[in-house]
Scaffold this motif. Structure first.
Motif, short mmCIF file in Angstrom:
data_model
loop_
_atom_site.label_atom_id
_atom_site.label_comp_id
_atom_site.label_asym_id
_atom_site.label_seq_id
_atom_site.Cartn_x
_atom_site.Cartn_y
_atom_site.Cartn_z
N LYS A 105 11.67 85.37 -3.85
CA LYS A 105 10.83 84.24 -3.43
C LYS A 105 11.04 83.93 -1.96
O LYS A 105 10.09 83.61 -1.24
N GLU A 106 12.27 84.04 -1.52
CA GLU A 106 12.57 83.75 -0.11
C GLU A 106 11.88 84.76 0.81
O GLU A 106 11.33 84.39 1.85
N GLU A 107 11.89 86.02 0.43
CA GLU A 107 11.21 87.05 1.23
C GLU A 107 9.70 86.80 1.26
O GLU A 107 9.07 86.97 2.30
N ARG A 108 9.16 86.40 0.14
CA ARG A 108 7.73 86.08 0.09
C ARG A 108 7.41 84.90 1.01
O ARG A 108 6.42 84.92 1.73
N LYS A 109 8.24 83.88 0.97
CA LYS A 109 8.03 82.71 1.83
C LYS A 109 8.09 83.10 3.30
O LYS A 109 7.28 82.63 4.11
N GLU A 110 9.03 83.97 3.66
CA GLU A 110 9.14 84.43 5.04
C GLU A 110 7.89 85.20 5.46
O GLU A 110 7.39 85.03 6.58
N MET A 111 7.40 86.04 4.55
CA MET A 111 6.20 86.81 4.84
C MET A 111 5.00 85.88 5.06
O MET A 111 4.19 86.08 5.97
N ILE A 112 4.89 84.86 4.24
CA ILE A 112 3.79 83.91 4.38
C ILE A 112 3.91 83.15 5.69
O ILE A 112 2.91 82.94 6.39
N THR A 113 5.12 82.77 6.06
CA THR A 113 5.33 82.09 7.34
C THR A 113 4.87 82.97 8.50
O THR A 113 4.15 82.53 9.40
N THR A 114 5.26 84.24 8.46
CA THR A 114 4.85 85.18 9.50
C THR A 114 3.33 85.35 9.51
O THR A 114 2.70 85.42 10.57
N SER A 115 2.74 85.40 8.31
CA SER A 115 1.29 85.58 8.23
C SER A 115 0.55 84.41 8.86
O SER A 115 -0.53 84.59 9.43
N TRP A 116 1.11 83.19 8.76
CA TRP A 116 0.45 82.04 9.39
C TRP A 116 0.48 82.15 10.91
O TRP A 116 -0.47 81.75 11.59
N GLU A 117 1.56 82.72 11.44
CA GLU A 117 1.63 82.93 12.88
C GLU A 117 0.55 83.93 13.32
O GLU A 117 -0.16 83.71 14.31
N LEU A 118 0.42 85.01 12.56
CA LEU A 118 -0.63 86.00 12.84
C LEU A 118 -2.02 85.38 12.65
O LEU A 118 -2.92 85.60 13.48
N HIS A 119 -2.17 84.61 11.60
CA HIS A 119 -3.45 83.96 11.32
C HIS A 119 -3.88 83.09 12.50
O HIS A 119 -5.04 83.10 12.91
#
Length: 94
Positions: A3-17
């Protein structure tokens, strides 16, 4: 994937977004302009990031969001692959 890795990926995706969305909003092309498809590529990337966020959510996948993501991606992609009938395929999503 945790779950933590998923949350990190989503955080990164918002930066890209944010970067992609800013580029899209600042792109001057209007429909029927020569650069319209380039602007649509940015919109497609934006929607792909939303699909990533939906699919990587550590909680149960929200099917309404998945349908919306796929609808947007198929609709935008139809401009690039007009013979594939992608827009028509969206009729089966809802």
């Amino acid at each position: 994937m945790t779950k933590e890795e998923r949350k990190e990926m989503i955080t990164t995706s918002w930066e890209l977004h944010n970067q992609v969305e800013t580029a899209y909003l600042n792109h001057p092309a209007n429909k029927n302009d020569d650069e319209w498809l380039e602007k649509q590529r940015l919109l497609l990337a934006d929607m792909a990031l939303h699909l990533l966020q939906t699919s990587m959510n550590p909680e149960e996948i929200k099917l309404d969001r998945l349908r919306d993501n796929l609808h947007a991606i198929l609709t935008i992609s139809d401009q690039f692959l007009p013979d594939a009938g992608l827009k028509k395929a969206t009729e089966n999503l809802y």
